[in-house]
Design a protein around this motif. Sequence first.
Motif, PDB file in Angstrom:
ATOM      1  N   ALA A 151      13.877  31.716  53.195  1.00  0.00           N
ATOM      2  CA  ALA A 151      12.746  32.233  52.324  1.00  0.00           C
ATOM      3  C   ALA A 151      12.731  33.718  52.073  1.00  0.00           C
ATOM      4  O   ALA A 151      12.373  34.222  50.889  1.00  0.00           O
ATOM      5  CB  ALA A 151      11.433  31.956  53.151  1.00  0.00           C
ATOM      6  N   LEU A 152      13.682  34.290  52.965  1.00  0.00           N
ATOM      7  CA  LEU A 152      13.694  35.688  52.728  1.00  0.00           C
ATOM      8  C   LEU A 152      14.813  35.995  51.335  1.00  0.00           C
ATOM      9  O   LEU A 152      14.512  36.779  50.515  1.00  0.00           O
ATOM     10  CB  LEU A 152      14.522  36.506  53.906  1.00  0.00           C
ATOM     11  CG  LEU A 152      14.921  37.825  53.879  1.00  0.00           C
ATOM     12  CD1 LEU A 152      13.604  38.582  53.737  1.00  0.00           C
ATOM     13  CD2 LEU A 152      15.630  38.358  55.153  1.00  0.00           C
ATOM     14  N   LEU A 153      15.857  35.252  51.611  1.00  0.00           N
ATOM     15  CA  LEU A 153      16.886  35.363  50.365  1.00  0.00           C
ATOM     16  C   LEU A 153      16.274  34.811  49.151  1.00  0.00           C
ATOM     17  O   LEU A 153      16.636  35.238  48.294  1.00  0.00           O
ATOM     18  CB  LEU A 153      18.311  34.752  50.693  1.00  0.00           C
ATOM     19  CG  LEU A 153      19.075  35.205  51.945  1.00  0.00           C
ATOM     20  CD1 LEU A 153      20.328  34.155  52.095  1.00  0.00           C
ATOM     21  CD2 LEU A 153      19.325  36.501  51.726  1.00  0.00           C
ATOM     22  N   THR A 154      15.390  33.760  49.232  1.00  0.00           N
ATOM     23  CA  THR A 154      14.819  33.365  47.814  1.00  0.00           C
ATOM     24  C   THR A 154      13.822  34.382  47.494  1.00  0.00           C
ATOM     25  O   THR A 154      13.720  34.647  46.201  1.00  0.00           O
ATOM     26  CB  THR A 154      14.149  31.979  48.315  1.00  0.00           C
ATOM     27  OG1 THR A 154      15.075  31.044  48.841  1.00  0.00           O
ATOM     28  CG2 THR A 154      13.598  31.388  47.023  1.00  0.00           C
ATOM     29  N   THR A 155      12.983  34.829  48.309  1.00  0.00           N
ATOM     30  CA  THR A 155      12.200  35.901  47.495  1.00  0.00           C
ATOM     31  C   THR A 155      12.904  37.019  47.136  1.00  0.00           C
ATOM     32  O   THR A 155      12.238  37.749  46.059  1.00  0.00           O
ATOM     33  CB  THR A 155      10.911  36.278  48.651  1.00  0.00           C
ATOM     34  OG1 THR A 155      11.540  36.635  49.879  1.00  0.00           O
ATOM     35  CG2 THR A 155      10.285  35.191  48.957  1.00  0.00           C
ATOM     36  N   GLN A 156      13.833  37.626  47.810  1.00  0.00           N
ATOM     37  CA  GLN A 156      14.489  38.766  47.580  1.00  0.00           C
ATOM     38  C   GLN A 156      15.380  38.608  46.134  1.00  0.00           C
ATOM     39  O   GLN A 156      15.304  39.507  45.377  1.00  0.00           O
ATOM     40  CB  GLN A 156      15.682  39.128  48.444  1.00  0.00           C
ATOM     41  CG  GLN A 156      15.035  39.737  49.790  1.00  0.00           C
ATOM     42  CD  GLN A 156      16.050  39.863  50.759  1.00  0.00           C
ATOM     43  OE1 GLN A 156      17.080  39.659  50.724  1.00  0.00           O
ATOM     44  NE2 GLN A 156      15.938  40.792  51.819  1.00  0.00           N
ATOM     45  N   ALA A 157      15.917  37.280  45.979  1.00  0.00           N
ATOM     46  CA  ALA A 157      16.409  37.051  44.797  1.00  0.00           C
ATOM     47  C   ALA A 157      15.558  37.005  43.527  1.00  0.00           C
ATOM     48  O   ALA A 157      15.938  37.321  42.547  1.00  0.00           O
ATOM     49  CB  ALA A 157      17.190  35.638  44.696  1.00  0.00           C
ATOM     50  N   MET A 158      14.273  36.454  43.596  1.00  0.00           N
ATOM     51  CA  MET A 158      13.375  36.500  42.683  1.00  0.00           C
ATOM     52  C   MET A 158      12.473  37.704  42.908  1.00  0.00           C
ATOM     53  O   MET A 158      11.509  37.674  41.786  1.00  0.00           O
ATOM     54  CB  MET A 158      12.365  35.424  42.976  1.00  0.00           C
ATOM     55  CG  MET A 158      13.306  33.902  42.920  1.00  0.00           C
ATOM     56  SD  MET A 158      12.226  32.410  43.403  1.00  0.00           S
ATOM     57  CE  MET A 158      11.102  32.230  41.981  1.00  0.00           C
ATOM     58  N   ASN A 159      12.386  38.705  43.636  1.00  0.00           N
ATOM     59  CA  ASN A 159      12.165  39.757  43.630  1.00  0.00           C
ATOM     60  C   ASN A 159      10.457  39.328  44.002  1.00  0.00           C
ATOM     61  O   ASN A 159       9.632  40.150  43.102  1.00  0.00           O
ATOM     62  CB  ASN A 159      12.142  40.642  41.970  1.00  0.00           C
ATOM     63  CG  ASN A 159      11.623  41.857  42.193  1.00  0.00           C
ATOM     64  OD1 ASN A 159      11.566  42.785  43.451  1.00  0.00           O
ATOM     65  ND2 ASN A 159      11.222  42.657  41.189  1.00  0.00           N
TER      66      ASN A 159
END
Length: 669
Positions: A151-159
Amino acid sequence: MKIHLRNQTLLSLLLMLVTIITSIDPTSAHNSTTYVPAEKIFLNCGAPSGNMSSLNGLTWEGDEGLSYSLGIQSSTLSATASVQDPSVPTVPYMTARFFQTTFTYTFPVTPGRKFVPLHFYPTDYNNNFTISHSFFSVSVGSYTLLNNFSALLTTQAMNYNYIRKEFSVNISSNTLNLTFTPSPANKNAFAFVNGIEIVSTPQIFVQHDVFRQPLMVGTTITLTIDEHTAFETVARLNVGGSAVSARDDSGFYREWDDDSMYIYGAAVGVVYPKDPNVTIKYSDSTIPEYIAPPSVYGSARSMGPNASVNLNYNLTWIVTVDPGFYYLVRLHFCEIVYPITNFNMLVFNILINNMTAFQSFENGWGIDVPVYLDFIVYVSNTSINKNSSQDIWVALQPNTVNKPVYYDAELNGLEIFKINNSDGNLASPVFLSKQQTAEVAFSTFRKNHVQHFLAFKMGMPGVVLLILLLAFMAWKRWRQQKVILQSDDSSVPLPSNRGHLFNFSEIKSTTKDFSESLVIGVGGFGKVYRGEIDGGSTSVAIKRGSRLSNQGAHEFRTEIDMLSKLRHRHLNGMIDQIIDQNLKNDISPDSLEKFVEIAEKCLAGLGIGRPSMGDVLWNLEVALQMHINFEMGESSFNPTSISRYEGMTSSIVVNGDSVFSDLRSPKGR
């Protein structure tokens, strides 16, 4: 998915016929009332028993002490977020449930389709878990919803600060088992979730009307989606309107986003927001109200009132998706903008990923009557990085062939759903595991420390010597590339054979008569083939335009002109355009001049400057007669001797294939 063949034009006519019959017979029309779900569970994970209301007015219950959470207190941990970003709602994101081993929620449900949205807020919690260690999978029965998910990498990628992942699965039993499994690759991995929704829905993807089966884009094949297919919602847009909250949806708590962030470029068209005086006539339609709420069908985005402007751009939405999956693209239409009372008033083309999905679409269902179309498109792994995302382009353009009253296009709603693979997988491409991430970090750490070690051992004189050595190497490289043309921050030499003219036979030879084994890509204009020239010493990429492409000659020429001027290490340079030498001394100069004149007009930058099909046919006939007269030795030809009469029917045949037939051109323009 089952496959059936359908003719697109016949499909459109039959769909209109079914609509007319339905409107005549009120007993066959769908009930227009909103849908009432059999189950609606909103689980506030990590929260104590009791109810809490979210900002959108939904009531959530804590997951402790509930029947479908048996064993949760002995095998899992709950925690509260240490910080709350202002954009993050309190419910359900400020509490979370953590799983160090596999855990399954068991929900009692009735058989049927269920929406399963999952909520994640990757932040610091008041426990010993480090959120960057969280990698896990989520499954429902045989369907894999998430795999090695961060979830961390996903939200970071999507800002984003938090994320809602929505799925739709069909349940054939009386229980829905939702399983969280920490990734086994890392002993420190764990799973977590902030909120779970379970909402019963109608079978909105199964088309009971055989004339609405989704069309596979680029083919005449329609696909039957059975009730067991699983989906992930990629985008759900209220086109031209504001966001619609779950509470304002038509029955099963979907969220509709504003479409403005998905519009391509500055060509945003004109927005028509929801008019409170407009009543959507579901009773006159073949679709029920739960397909999309009135707020979606009651707002729209069109290209605008200026026909000359509309003829020179496409109204386009771009949605980022995962490669390697089929996607269902659903377009919602409802005529609320113009007083469209007759056919051929507003006609436009629908393009998906540069392919014609529907040509000459017109919403002939009546004012304020909703309708939707489904299409299937496959997004392949075309990138070097197989895990990188791709885009789905949905574009609308005015149709000029039928010469409608308005050169415009409009859309009310857009939904895109990922379809599960044959093994039941819906998961996105796998991110780096924590172990791989650690290895990358250690590699960077080791590299930095080696540099520091060298600087320490060599001392200042050694560092100066190293800098001088690097400067000499850079100067030497610059001398070697002195003749290279600069472009942006990169450069490539011009090919020495740029002036060579290729005839068609050479192109056929180097591509082995356009062998499918040499295809290295497919673009919007056609296929790209690998070839070799100069006795095999030079590799080239050859793009062959296809008459099946929705792109025109003007766009193709623009691409050639652009690539001819562009220089970059990652782009192949243009060698030259193809000229067939057989034309030399073998065609009337007047006829050739006339033909070139037609071609130049067809490539006019503005649509108003391009000739109609009738004019093209007439001028081609003039060019043909000029050439015939040339061969017969006649010195002159009067074009007016060719009659231009209303209702003229013609055909064009190329290499034995009929390109156009039964072309009727009106008298004059």
